[in-house]
Scaffold this motif. Structure first.
Motif, PDB file in Angstrom:
ATOM      1  N   GLY A  28       0.803  -1.221   0.000  1.00  8.25           N
ATOM      2  CA  GLY A  28       0.000   0.000   0.000  1.00  8.25           C
ATOM      3  C   GLY A  28       0.827   1.258   0.000  1.00  8.25           C
ATOM      4  O   GLY A  28       2.027   1.247   0.318  1.00  8.25           O
ATOM      5  N   ALA A  29       0.178   2.346  -0.363  1.00 10.52           N
ATOM      6  CA  ALA A  29       0.844   3.638  -0.514  1.00 10.52           C
ATOM      7  C   ALA A  29       0.932   4.352   0.835  1.00 10.52           C
ATOM      8  O   ALA A  29       0.146   4.092   1.744  1.00 10.52           O
ATOM      9  N   ALA A  30       1.885   5.250   0.953  1.00 10.10           N
ATOM     10  CA  ALA A  30       2.027   6.066   2.167  1.00 10.10           C
ATOM     11  C   ALA A  30       0.980   7.175   2.165  1.00 10.10           C
ATOM     12  O   ALA A  30       0.563   7.643   1.101  1.00 10.10           O
ATOM     13  N   LEU A  31       0.561   7.568   3.353  1.00 14.10           N
ATOM     14  CA  LEU A  31      -0.275   8.758   3.482  1.00 14.10           C
ATOM     15  C   LEU A  31       0.645   9.983   3.511  1.00 14.10           C
ATOM     16  O   LEU A  31       1.664   9.980   4.205  1.00 14.10           O
ATOM     17  N   ALA A  32       0.270  11.029   2.793  1.00 16.04           N
ATOM     18  CA  ALA A  32       0.964  12.318   2.915  1.00 16.04           C
ATOM     19  C   ALA A  32       0.635  12.893   4.301  1.00 16.04           C
ATOM     20  O   ALA A  32      -0.374  12.520   4.915  1.00 16.04           O
ATOM     21  N   ALA A  33       1.481  13.792   4.778  1.00 17.21           N
ATOM     22  CA  ALA A  33       1.283  14.354   6.126  1.00 17.21           C
ATOM     23  C   ALA A  33      -0.098  14.988   6.266  1.00 17.21           C
ATOM     24  O   ALA A  33      -0.788  14.784   7.276  1.00 17.21           O
ATOM     25  N   HIS A  34      -0.534  15.713   5.240  1.00 22.94           N
ATOM     26  CA  HIS A  34      -1.841  16.377   5.369  1.00 22.94           C
ATOM     27  C   HIS A  34      -2.981  15.351   5.311  1.00 22.94           C
ATOM     28  O   HIS A  34      -4.041  15.572   5.884  1.00 22.94           O
ATOM     29  N   GLU A  35      -2.744  14.218   4.638  1.00 20.52           N
ATOM     30  CA  GLU A  35      -3.776  13.171   4.583  1.00 20.52           C
ATOM     31  C   GLU A  35      -3.901  12.474   5.947  1.00 20.52           C
ATOM     32  O   GLU A  35      -5.014  12.198   6.414  1.00 20.52           O
ATOM     33  N   ALA A  36      -2.744  12.216   6.574  1.00 23.64           N
ATOM     34  CA  ALA A  36      -2.763  11.604   7.908  1.00 23.64           C
ATOM     35  C   ALA A  36      -3.456  12.538   8.901  1.00 23.64           C
ATOM     36  O   ALA A  36      -4.293  12.100   9.702  1.00 23.64           O
ATOM     37  N   SER A  37      -3.164  13.845   8.814  1.00 20.94           N
ATOM     38  CA  SER A  37      -3.802  14.817   9.719  1.00 20.94           C
ATOM     39  C   SER A  37      -5.306  14.854   9.502  1.00 20.94           C
ATOM     40  O   SER A  37      -6.085  14.928  10.460  1.00 20.94           O
ATOM     41  N   ALA A  38      -5.715  14.828   8.236  1.00 23.25           N
ATOM     42  CA  ALA A  38      -7.149  14.889   7.928  1.00 23.25           C
ATOM     43  C   ALA A  38      -7.869  13.651   8.472  1.00 23.25           C
ATOM     44  O   ALA A  38      -8.974  13.755   9.019  1.00 23.25           O
ATOM     45  N   LEU A  39      -7.219  12.480   8.364  1.00 17.80           N
ATOM     46  CA  LEU A  39      -7.829  11.241   8.868  1.00 17.80           C
ATOM     47  C   LEU A  39      -7.989  11.304  10.387  1.00 17.80           C
ATOM     48  O   LEU A  39      -9.051  10.977  10.930  1.00 17.80           O
ATOM     49  N   LEU A  40      -6.941  11.769  11.068  1.00 24.03           N
ATOM     50  CA  LEU A  40      -6.987  11.844  12.530  1.00 24.03           C
ATOM     51  C   LEU A  40      -8.010  12.880  12.999  1.00 24.03           C
ATOM     52  O   LEU A  40      -8.744  12.650  13.963  1.00 24.03           O
ATOM     53  N   ALA A  41      -8.077  14.010  12.280  1.00 22.74           N
ATOM     54  CA  ALA A  41      -9.035  15.063  12.651  1.00 22.74           C
ATOM     55  C   ALA A  41     -10.463  14.550  12.473  1.00 22.74           C
ATOM     56  O   ALA A  41     -11.336  14.790  13.324  1.00 22.74           O
ATOM     57  N   GLU A  42     -10.701  13.837  11.373  1.00 22.21           N
ATOM     58  CA  GLU A  42     -12.048  13.316  11.120  1.00 22.21           C
ATOM     59  C   GLU A  42     -12.415  12.237  12.146  1.00 22.21           C
ATOM     60  O   GLU A  42     -13.561  12.171  12.601  1.00 22.21           O
ATOM     61  N   ALA A  43     -11.427  11.429  12.526  1.00 19.48           N
ATOM     62  CA  ALA A  43     -11.664  10.396  13.540  1.00 19.48           C
ATOM     63  C   ALA A  43     -12.031  11.054  14.880  1.00 19.48           C
ATOM     64  O   ALA A  43     -12.927  10.586  15.594  1.00 19.48           O
ATOM     65  N   ALA A  44     -11.361  12.171  15.196  1.00 13.51           N
ATOM     66  CA  ALA A  44     -11.655  12.869  16.455  1.00 13.51           C
ATOM     67  C   ALA A  44     -13.038  13.505  16.405  1.00 13.51           C
ATOM     68  O   ALA A  44     -13.796  13.452  17.379  1.00 13.51           O
ATOM     69  N   THR A  45     -13.385  14.104  15.267  1.00 14.92           N
ATOM     70  CA  THR A  45     -14.683  14.785  15.129  1.00 14.92           C
ATOM     71  C   THR A  45     -15.833  13.787  15.173  1.00 14.92           C
ATOM     72  O   THR A  45     -16.763  13.921  15.972  1.00 14.92           O
ATOM     73  N   LEU A  46     -15.769  12.768  14.293  1.00 13.75           N
ATOM     74  CA  LEU A  46     -16.836  11.760  14.261  1.00 13.75           C
ATOM     75  C   LEU A  46     -16.845  10.961  15.564  1.00 13.75           C
ATOM     76  O   LEU A  46     -17.910  10.639  16.103  1.00 13.75           O
ATOM     77  N   GLY A  47     -15.654  10.631  16.069  1.00 16.08           N
ATOM     78  CA  GLY A  47     -15.546   9.850  17.300  1.00 16.08           C
ATOM     79  C   GLY A  47     -16.108  10.596  18.495  1.00 16.08           C
ATOM     80  O   GLY A  47     -16.680  10.001  19.408  1.00 16.08           O
ATOM     81  N   GLY A  48     -15.975  11.938  18.484  1.00 14.55           N
ATOM     82  CA  GLY A  48     -16.500  12.746  19.583  1.00 14.55           C
ATOM     83  C   GLY A  48     -18.018  12.644  19.707  1.00 14.55           C
ATOM     84  O   GLY A  48     -18.576  12.896  20.775  1.00 14.55           O
ATOM     85  N   ARG A  49     -18.674  12.277  18.599  1.00 15.82           N
ATOM     86  CA  ARG A  49     -20.135  12.129  18.609  1.00 15.82           C
ATOM     87  C   ARG A  49     -20.560  10.664  18.735  1.00 15.82           C
ATOM     88  O   ARG A  49     -21.750  10.356  18.681  1.00 15.82           O
TER      89      ARG A  49
END
Lengths: 319, 319
Positions: free
Chosen positions: B108-129
């Motif tokens: 598999g391909a590497a995540l770019a830094a901004h892609e990793a940040s976006a995934l973590l931010a979305e996990a925190a936002t959706l996970g918070g609910r």
């Protein structure tokens, strides 16, 4: 423009493993996906050789999406007709140690009657504007051999030369319809004509109506019959080791190009140069890892090809 | 809603052959494509059980397109973040005679830094609910184990229980961040803690900060440590034959559900019922041909599960 028609295209997916161990889990690099099927390989060769070409095929489903994206990225001009069924996949797992490929070919979805009609109509329309047409590969369920014969007859009546590289009943139908050329391999010749002698099989196809017959005989080269029934054989004096997939498609590309050039000059194609180029392109494809590619030195190989017009049993007996 | 996070999703492609013969060409029926990766399997189980779930993952390329299309067709609610790299593929060729699967897992391909940040931010936002969050599977290159620890800490601080089924350094980071539960298998426990005794390894993870530890030990069932350090083992008294892929994911689905239900009631989860359901769902997944599915009789299996709170060496010694 040369048109290639691929009635049964496939998305070719290739992975490399160090050693394929059945029942085990392997970590692999990302696989390589290519728009495939014999007509796509023919178009890829002609496009790489700087010839104007259009590849006509159907596409459907997620695999069709990937097929279309790869064809676009490759720069091959295509006309892709959307169909309901998913484009079939062909899986190749190449063992790096042995060089062996383990292949899974999906049977693929059937064409609906209106999809088959649309494909044939588009082939007739685009083919009517082409300098030559190559029809390549198996037929999907839902597309009948007789329909290939009708397509060949229509194009031939419009003065467009057709080379057909199709198996079984479709090969016979194309010959009966007066195809400018047919290109069976040894097995296809036996299967379609029942003749085990390639020369006898080739003569049978010519008797049905095919003008030129090119039988690809692997390491034995190409057996070519011209419209007057003259036979010759073109072959490289040495055996090449490599990937034979796509070798026949390279020969079809050479034949389509010869037909197009002769048609432009309102002449019959020169049999010897057709045979030499078909044998050289076919041999140079063996040297390449993927179907649809020629080794850059194919011109040097063409000079090595020996032409023999004294056809005797050693070329015509089955191995 | 229960959120599943799949940092390294895969498009699972499965073909069946009568007998896999390396180096040969096989005609096969159309392969089956599924949106895969451990978090997708968890979501698939919960969705089939009628629970509200959202599967968060990244998608890219043609394989990502197919992944998204299959997830949508399956009806699993997803949040799919587009990334530049293609979704990796996992190829399984199942031999009908032996039942053996030959598997190719793309790195598999590497995540770019901004892609990793976006995934973590979305996990925190959706996970918070969410009522509970499951983080499952390997990490792609570009996503660091510490980031998983930070995500677990953030969600835990917001009162959202997290079950982490992640390997190596990410498992240790999740434990240190106070994950409500971690679910290593025997090999992962050894790899992450260096302890060959599952009970000692589980206690090590708890000492780091994990509240509940569920170690899945294959036919030996589940070893469960509650937040007070009480240990019990849940297992079926007989060995099931089938497809162990996805058994651990079924256990994670059961754990996530137990955490969500306990969180709703503002209680600690009942350890025995958690252990029973995790063991039963895991066993029932073995009976199904594809990961992410439970055998419809899992309630009957749950009644068969034996709970043993007198943990001795036979469960804790490596096999």
């Amino acid at each position: 423009m040369i048109l290639t028609v691929t009635p049964n295209p496939a998305l070719d997916l290739t992975w490399h493993v160090d050693r394929l161990a059945p029942g085990e889990t392997h970590r692999v690099d990302t696989g390589h996906g290519r728009a495939g099927g014999k007509g796509l390989n023919v178009a890829r060769v002609l496009h790489a050789e700087g010839r104007e070409v259009t590849a006509l095929a159907t596409v459907g489903g997620a695999s069709g999406h990937e097929f279309a994206a790869e064809a676009a990225a490759s720069g091959i001009p295509t006309r892709l007709l959307p169909v309901a069924g998913s484009t079939r996949r062909s899986i190749a797992i190449v063992d790096r140690r042995s060089g062996e490929a383990t292949v899974l070919n999906e049977r693929g979805a059937a064409l609906a009657a209106h999809e088959a009609s649309a494909l044939l109509a588009e082939a007739a329309t685009l083919g009517g504007r082409a300098r030559a047409v190559a029809i390549s590969g198996s037929l999907p369920p839902g597309l009948h051999a007789d329909a290939i014969g009708e397509l060949v007859a229509t194009l031939t009546a419009h003065g467009v030369p057709v080379v057909a590289d199709v198996p079984g009943a479709a090969l016979l139908a194309a010959a009966r319809a007066g195809a400018a050329a047919v290109k069976p391999n040894r097995d296809e010749l036996v299967e379609a004509t029942g003749e085990h002698d390639p020369l006898a099989g080739a003569r049978r196809l010519q008797a049905l109506g095919a003008r030129i017959v090119v039988a690809s005989l692997g390491a034995d080269g190409m057996l070519v019959l011209d419209p007057e029934g003259r036979a010759l054989r073109a072959r490289l004096g040495r055996t090449l080791h490599g990937n034979a997939t796509g070798a026949g498609d390279a020969a079809v590309a050479a034949i389509a190009l010869a037909l197009a050039e002769a048609s432009d000059a309102s002449e019959a194609p020169d049999l010897e140069s057709l045979a030499r180029r078909a044998a050289a392109w076919s041999a140079s494809a063996v040297l390449m890892p993927l179907a649809g590619e020629l080794h850059p030195d194919h011109a040097a190989l063409a000079r090595e090809i020996a032409i023999d017009d004294d056809i005797d049993t050693d070329a015509t007996e089955p191995e």
